[in-house]
Enzyme design. Structure first.
Site, PDB file in Angstrom:
ATOM      1  N   SER A  25       0.847  -1.172  -0.156  1.00 14.10           N
ATOM      2  CA  SER A  25       0.068  -0.037   0.029  1.00 14.10           C
ATOM      3  C   SER A  25       0.861   1.257  -0.071  1.00 14.10           C
ATOM      4  CB  SER A  25      -0.788   0.052   1.346  1.00 14.10           C
ATOM      5  OG  SER A  25      -1.732  -0.741   1.454  1.00 14.10           O
ATOM      6  N   HIS A  57      -4.080  -0.053  -4.826  1.00 12.92           N
ATOM      7  CA  HIS A  57      -3.705  -1.330  -5.546  1.00 12.92           C
ATOM      8  C   HIS A  57      -4.466  -1.241  -7.086  1.00 12.92           C
ATOM      9  CE1 HIS A  57      -2.180  -3.086  -1.726  1.00 12.92           C
ATOM     10  NE2 HIS A  57      -3.218  -2.502  -1.426  1.00 12.92           N
ATOM     11  N   HIS A  79      -5.799  -9.793  -0.365  1.00  7.94           N
ATOM     12  CA  HIS A  79      -5.702  -9.690   1.361  1.00  7.94           C
ATOM     13  C   HIS A  79      -6.652 -10.777   1.633  1.00  7.94           C
ATOM     14  CE1 HIS A  79      -3.962  -5.879   0.276  1.00  7.94           C
ATOM     15  NE2 HIS A  79      -3.201  -5.967   1.184  1.00  7.94           N
ATOM     16  N   TYR A  81      -8.505 -10.232   4.231  1.00 13.67           N
ATOM     17  CA  TYR A  81      -9.626  -9.374   4.893  1.00 13.67           C
ATOM     18  C   TYR A  81     -10.686  -9.331   3.726  1.00 13.67           C
ATOM     19  CZ  TYR A  81      -6.899  -5.282   3.235  1.00 13.67           C
ATOM     20  OH  TYR A  81      -6.322  -4.480   2.712  1.00 13.67           O
ATOM     21  N   GLU A  82     -10.135  -9.244   2.454  1.00 14.63           N
ATOM     22  CA  GLU A  82     -11.262  -8.877   1.193  1.00 14.63           C
ATOM     23  C   GLU A  82     -12.241 -10.163   0.935  1.00 14.63           C
ATOM     24  OE1 GLU A  82      -9.054  -6.227  -1.992  1.00 14.63           O
ATOM     25  OE2 GLU A  82      -7.547  -7.829  -0.959  1.00 14.63           O
ATOM     26  N   ALA A 109       2.652  -1.885   4.267  1.00 15.55           N
ATOM     27  CA  ALA A 109       2.534  -0.790   5.034  1.00 15.55           C
ATOM     28  C   ALA A 109       1.994  -1.461   6.473  1.00 15.55           C
ATOM     29  CB  ALA A 109       1.375   0.147   4.494  1.00 15.55           C
ATOM     30  N   MET A 206      -1.653  -6.472   7.659  1.00 14.12           N
ATOM     31  CA  MET A 206      -2.513  -7.253   7.182  1.00 14.12           C
ATOM     32  C   MET A 206      -2.211  -8.194   6.098  1.00 14.12           C
ATOM     33  SD  MET A 206      -5.734  -4.759   7.652  1.00 14.12           S
ATOM     34  CE  MET A 206      -5.924  -3.695   9.054  1.00 14.12           C
ATOM     35  N   SER A 207      -1.021  -8.251   5.770  1.00 15.81           N
ATOM     36  CA  SER A 207      -0.576  -9.090   4.841  1.00 15.81           C
ATOM     37  C   SER A 207       0.819  -9.839   4.990  1.00 15.81           C
ATOM     38  CB  SER A 207      -0.230  -8.059   3.505  1.00 15.81           C
ATOM     39  OG  SER A 207       0.937  -7.035   3.692  1.00 15.81           O
ATOM     40  N   ASN A 230       2.097   4.211  10.524  1.00 15.49           N
ATOM     41  CA  ASN A 230       1.422   4.747  11.731  1.00 15.49           C
ATOM     42  C   ASN A 230       1.974   4.258  12.736  1.00 15.49           C
ATOM     43  OD1 ASN A 230      -0.337   2.523  10.323  1.00 15.49           O
ATOM     44  ND2 ASN A 230      -0.852   2.421  12.468  1.00 15.49           N
ATOM     45  N   HIS A 242      -6.807   4.672   7.003  1.00 17.37           N
ATOM     46  CA  HIS A 242      -6.228   4.137   5.908  1.00 17.37           C
ATOM     47  C   HIS A 242      -5.470   5.067   5.112  1.00 17.37           C
ATOM     48  CE1 HIS A 242      -5.163   1.415   2.823  1.00 17.37           C
ATOM     49  NE2 HIS A 242      -6.133   2.087   1.859  1.00 17.37           N
TER      50      HIS A 242
HETATM   51  N1  HPA Z   1      -2.316  -2.292  11.798  1.00 18.44           N
HETATM   52  C1  HPA Z   1      -2.716  -3.345  10.980  1.00 18.44           C
HETATM   53  N2  HPA Z   1      -2.396  -3.138   9.634  1.00 18.44           N
HETATM   54  C2  HPA Z   1      -1.822  -1.840   9.223  1.00 18.44           C
HETATM   55  C3  HPA Z   1      -1.521  -1.041  10.174  1.00 18.44           C
HETATM   56  C4  HPA Z   1      -2.087  -1.254  11.545  1.00 18.44           C
HETATM   57  O1  HPA Z   1      -1.623  -0.151  12.457  1.00 18.44           O
HETATM   58  N3  HPA Z   1      -0.968  -0.072   9.456  1.00 18.44           N
HETATM   59  C5  HPA Z   1      -0.752  -0.307   8.154  1.00 18.44           C
HETATM   60  N4  HPA Z   1      -1.274  -1.431   8.146  1.00 18.44           N
END
Ligand code: HPA
Length: 269
Positions: A25, A57, A79, A81-82, A109, A206-207, A230, A242
């Protein structure tokens, strides 16, 4: 693996790349580099992959030459989660393995848990914790790896050293640490983040974890870089979005591209 996806890729791939690079990302700038723009782009749809949905993406494989080496850039990923099954999430890794790719660089990310790390830092993965509750190797073993895959050096030590040398040569700060993989799509609670820190995690995302497992099962070397976009939930007194993740990725794009280019040039694959 669906035979057709491999047959389609084999028919369209202009060469066997040495290295596959999954662009996370906000880290997709390499896909817009002059080399990539003159390379051979294969939209995911042409390989029978499901359509992409996540912002940031675009969904294509780009075969091109970067820093004198043949690579394939994967812009976009699937992903869990999708709602995609892990077989789909990890299908590109199966395809690269079958094609004869030697190594994959997985980028993502992630949220930072380590208070010594800062938003915008890049972090080399030393290891991961699979907290997805899933494993992509469940089911009949498709090979070529064993039923019980060893993951004791999942992230190749020599490739990690190459990344550190590259960062040093570029005068960049490069963190290293453990990535904990979660399913998402909700971000974590502060209590979860405190627990993950106690377990030794430095970044959360998440990947990457399912892909790393399958890439190892395919016998490919794996390297990973997180862009710490972050501070994880509860570390700062503010909600996560996001948007901030994408913006931090874009702010790191120049450093990320320089690091990856130097890595491509120098890595022994
Ligand atoms: N948590 C989970 N996935 C992420 C985060 C996060 O803080 N930042 C970017 N992807």
């Amino acid at each position: 693996m669906p035979a057709t996806a491999f047959e389609l890729l084999e028919a369209k791939a202009p060469f066997i790349p040495e290295l596959a690079i999954v662009l996370g990302s906000g880290l997709g700038a390499l896909a817009a580099s002059p080399e990539a723009l003159t390379g051979r782009a294969i939209p995911f749809a042409e390989l029978g992959f499901p359509p992409q949905s996540v912002e940031g993406h675009s969904g294509q494989l780009i075969f091109c030459e970067l820093e004198g080496r043949k690579v394939v850039l994967q812009a976009g990923r699937f992903h869990y989660y999708e709602g995609h099954p892990l077989a789909t999430v990890t299908l590109p890794m199966r395809l690269y393995g079958r094609l004869g790719v030697k190594a994959v660089l997985l980028t993502n990310a992630a949220g930072a848990l380590n208070p010594n790390h800062q938003v915008g830092d890049l972090m080399v993965l030393t290891d991961h914790i699979n907290f997805t509750g899933q494993n992509p190797l469940i089911g009949p073993n498709p090979g070529p790896g064993p039923r019980f895959q060893d993951l004791s050096s999942a992230y190749d030590p020599a490739l990690r050293a190459t990344l550190h040398r590259a960062a040093k040569a570029l005068g960049q700060t490069l963190q290293e640490g453990v990535y904990i993989g979660v399913t998402g799509p909700s971000y974590e609670t502060p209590a979860e983040i405190r627990a993950f820190r106690a377990w030794g995690a430095d970044a959360v995302g998440m990947s990457t974890v399912p892909e790393a497992i399958v890439a190892r099962h395919e016998g490919m070397k794996v390297a990973g870089i997180s862009c710490l976009c972050n501070m994880a939930a509860g570390i700062l007194d503010q909600p996560l979005t996001h948007q901030e993740v994408l913006e931090a990725g874009q702010a790191s794009a120049g450093r990320f591209e320089a690091l990856v280019r130097r890595f491509i040039r120098d890595a022994a694959l």
